[in-house]
Scaffold this motif. Structure first.
Motif, PDB file in Angstrom:
ATOM      1  N   SER A  38       0.404  -1.192  -0.456  1.00  0.00           N
ATOM      2  CA  SER A  38      -0.490  -0.155   0.219  1.00  0.00           C
ATOM      3  C   SER A  38       0.528   1.257  -0.409  1.00  0.00           C
ATOM      4  CB  SER A  38      -0.719  -0.198   1.091  1.00  0.00           C
ATOM      5  OG  SER A  38      -0.118   0.237   2.201  1.00  0.00           O
ATOM      6  N   MET A  39       2.382   1.280   0.598  1.00  0.00           N
ATOM      7  CA  MET A  39       3.028   2.110   0.444  1.00  0.00           C
ATOM      8  C   MET A  39       4.013   2.342  -0.939  1.00  0.00           C
ATOM      9  SD  MET A  39       2.488   5.005   2.498  1.00  0.00           S
ATOM     10  CE  MET A  39       3.734   5.096   2.981  1.00  0.00           C
ATOM     11  N   LYS A  40       3.801   1.473  -2.399  1.00  0.00           N
ATOM     12  CA  LYS A  40       4.705   1.740  -2.605  1.00  0.00           C
ATOM     13  C   LYS A  40       4.947   3.225  -3.342  1.00  0.00           C
ATOM     14  CE  LYS A  40       4.764  -3.591  -4.070  1.00  0.00           C
ATOM     15  NZ  LYS A  40       3.873  -4.383  -5.414  1.00  0.00           N
TER      16      LYS A  40
ATOM     17  N   GLU B 225       7.882  -3.781 -11.473  1.00  0.00           N
ATOM     18  CA  GLU B 225       8.717  -5.004 -10.635  1.00  0.00           C
ATOM     19  C   GLU B 225       7.655  -6.019 -11.547  1.00  0.00           C
ATOM     20  OE1 GLU B 225       6.186  -4.821  -7.237  1.00  0.00           O
ATOM     21  OE2 GLU B 225       4.479  -3.949  -8.142  1.00  0.00           O
ATOM     22  N   LEU B 226       8.627  -6.479 -10.933  1.00  0.00           N
ATOM     23  CA  LEU B 226       8.028  -7.861 -11.830  1.00  0.00           C
ATOM     24  C   LEU B 226       6.965  -8.747 -10.915  1.00  0.00           C
ATOM     25  CD1 LEU B 226      11.522 -10.093 -11.537  1.00  0.00           C
ATOM     26  CD2 LEU B 226      10.440  -9.414 -13.168  1.00  0.00           C
TER      27      LEU B 226
ATOM     28  N   ALA C 180      12.886  -9.431  -0.514  1.00  0.00           N
ATOM     29  CA  ALA C 180      12.414  -9.620  -1.795  1.00  0.00           C
ATOM     30  C   ALA C 180      11.719 -10.540  -1.376  1.00  0.00           C
ATOM     31  CB  ALA C 180      12.730  -8.686  -2.740  1.00  0.00           C
ATOM     32  N   GLY C 181      12.204 -11.513  -0.734  1.00  0.00           N
ATOM     33  CA  GLY C 181      11.867 -13.012  -0.594  1.00  0.00           C
ATOM     34  C   GLY C 181      11.044 -13.118   0.167  1.00  0.00           C
ATOM     35  N   ARG C 182      10.059 -15.414   0.680  1.00  0.00           N
ATOM     36  CA  ARG C 182       9.839 -15.030   1.705  1.00  0.00           C
ATOM     37  C   ARG C 182      10.114 -15.110   3.066  1.00  0.00           C
ATOM     38  NH1 ARG C 182       5.357 -18.367  -1.091  1.00  0.00           N
ATOM     39  NH2 ARG C 182       4.023 -17.584   0.939  1.00  0.00           N
ATOM     40  N   SER C 183      11.715 -15.063   3.077  1.00  0.00           N
ATOM     41  CA  SER C 183      12.409 -15.414   4.224  1.00  0.00           C
ATOM     42  C   SER C 183      13.103 -14.410   3.725  1.00  0.00           C
ATOM     43  CB  SER C 183      12.804 -16.424   4.650  1.00  0.00           C
ATOM     44  OG  SER C 183      13.463 -16.535   5.574  1.00  0.00           O
ATOM     45  N   MET C 184      13.229 -13.872   5.539  1.00  0.00           N
ATOM     46  CA  MET C 184      15.274 -12.603   5.385  1.00  0.00           C
ATOM     47  C   MET C 184      15.873 -13.745   5.899  1.00  0.00           C
ATOM     48  SD  MET C 184      14.856 -11.330   9.266  1.00  0.00           S
ATOM     49  CE  MET C 184      16.887 -11.038   8.900  1.00  0.00           C
TER      50      MET C 184
ATOM     51  N   SER D 153       3.274  -2.828 -14.663  1.00  0.00           N
ATOM     52  CA  SER D 153       3.467  -1.072 -14.100  1.00  0.00           C
ATOM     53  C   SER D 153       2.330  -0.577 -13.721  1.00  0.00           C
ATOM     54  CB  SER D 153       4.153  -0.502 -15.763  1.00  0.00           C
ATOM     55  OG  SER D 153       4.901  -1.583 -16.690  1.00  0.00           O
ATOM     56  N   LYS D 154       3.035   0.996 -13.753  1.00  0.00           N
ATOM     57  CA  LYS D 154       1.918   1.576 -12.823  1.00  0.00           C
ATOM     58  C   LYS D 154       2.283   2.818 -13.209  1.00  0.00           C
ATOM     59  CE  LYS D 154       1.651  -1.205  -8.198  1.00  0.00           C
ATOM     60  NZ  LYS D 154       2.061  -2.401  -8.641  1.00  0.00           N
TER      61      LYS D 154
END
Length: 278
Positions: free
Chosen positions: A42-44, A153-154, A258-262, A179-180
């Protein structure tokens, strides 16, 4: 006997050390800085899913919302800030209170659910706010928006929840470019930041909101993907947020993944480490 006593004393000392460490960490988190992971988009582009930051609690002073919530469903733990510090709730005031500024990125406690949200402060007490075709009118003055290309972004699963981004360029397959449209929005006090647009929707057109005394109006920078003050609390939004519900100001991103885990080090975003939040 002596060995047993030594072993017993060692266990007691270890327990005391852990308790002291937890107390110190609790005081630090309550009074100074609270860790916060960004769970949604929501804050991208200001904040991305997987950004980790510390919220500056000293910026606005302290209220019942300054008490940390400890919610661990897996372990059946649900210690809410209101449970711990509800005795301080109800007067909409703060100890050592400081006034937030328009454009601040703020973490606050949702007035109904009690969950922590992070949004940008748009409307101060007494302000009149209206959105027309995605553009804010603030106290009768149109807020400037300058076109700034697009945000790409992908199309992939993002964060621990595996969320997929929404795109302005239609249906995009896995691994494609999502894209946005991007504009730079500048508030009357000179604060500028990027705002993203996906496409026309109902929240782009609103009536006039008059912000009550002692409350604030928030919006996400990713405007078409944000539940914020444009929607009433009863409709799944945030509505107006009381002063005492503010937790603190987001000043700097400390870490980002960017992943599912740090632990997935190959997904770390090194260019976002220690990045200022604007």
């Amino acid at each position: 006997m002596a060995k047993t006593e030594k072993k017993g004393n060692a266990i007691v000392e270890t327990v005391k050390t852990v308790v002291y460490a937890l107390l110190i960490a609790g005081v630090f988190r309550t009074l100074f800085f609270q860790p916060f992971w960004i769970p949604s988009g929501s804050m991208k582009q200001t904040l991305l899913i997987g950004d980790f930051l510390f919220v500056n609690k000293m910026a606005y002073g302290y209220s019942y919302a300054s008490c940390p919530s400890v919610i661990l469903p897996r372990f059946g733990i649900n210690l809410d800030a209101k449970t711990l510090c509800g005795w301080a709730d109800g007067d909409n005031t703060r100890l050592f209170g400081g006034e937030p500024e328009r454009g601040d990125v703020v973490v606050f406690r949702h007035p109904v659910s009690g969950r922590d949200y992070i949004k940008r402060l748009i409307g101060l007490p007494g302000d009149r706010v209206q959105i027309t075709n995605g553009v804010i009118t603030l106290n009768g003055e149109v807020v400037t928006q300058t076109p700034d290309g697009q945000f790409d972004e992908l199309m992939e699963l993002q964060g621990p929840q595996g969320l997929r981004p929404r795109c302005a360029n239609g249906a995009v397959g896995q691994g494609g470019t999502c894209s946005k449209e991007r504009v730079i929005e500048t508030l009357p006090n000179g604060v500028s930041y990027a705002v993203l647009n996906i496409g026309p929707q109902a929240s782009d057109r609103t009536g006039v909101y008059t912000v009550p005394e002692g409350q604030y109006f928030f919006m996400g920078d990713n405007r078409d993907n944000s539940a914020d003050s444009r929607l009433a609390q009863t409709a799944g939004g945030v509505g107006f947020v009381p002063y005492e519900n503010l937790i603190g100001r987001a000043d700097r991103i400390m870490f980002s993944s960017a992943g599912r885990s740090m632990l997935f080090f190959w997904t770390w975003r090194g260019d976002r480490f220690f990045k200022a939040v604007k």
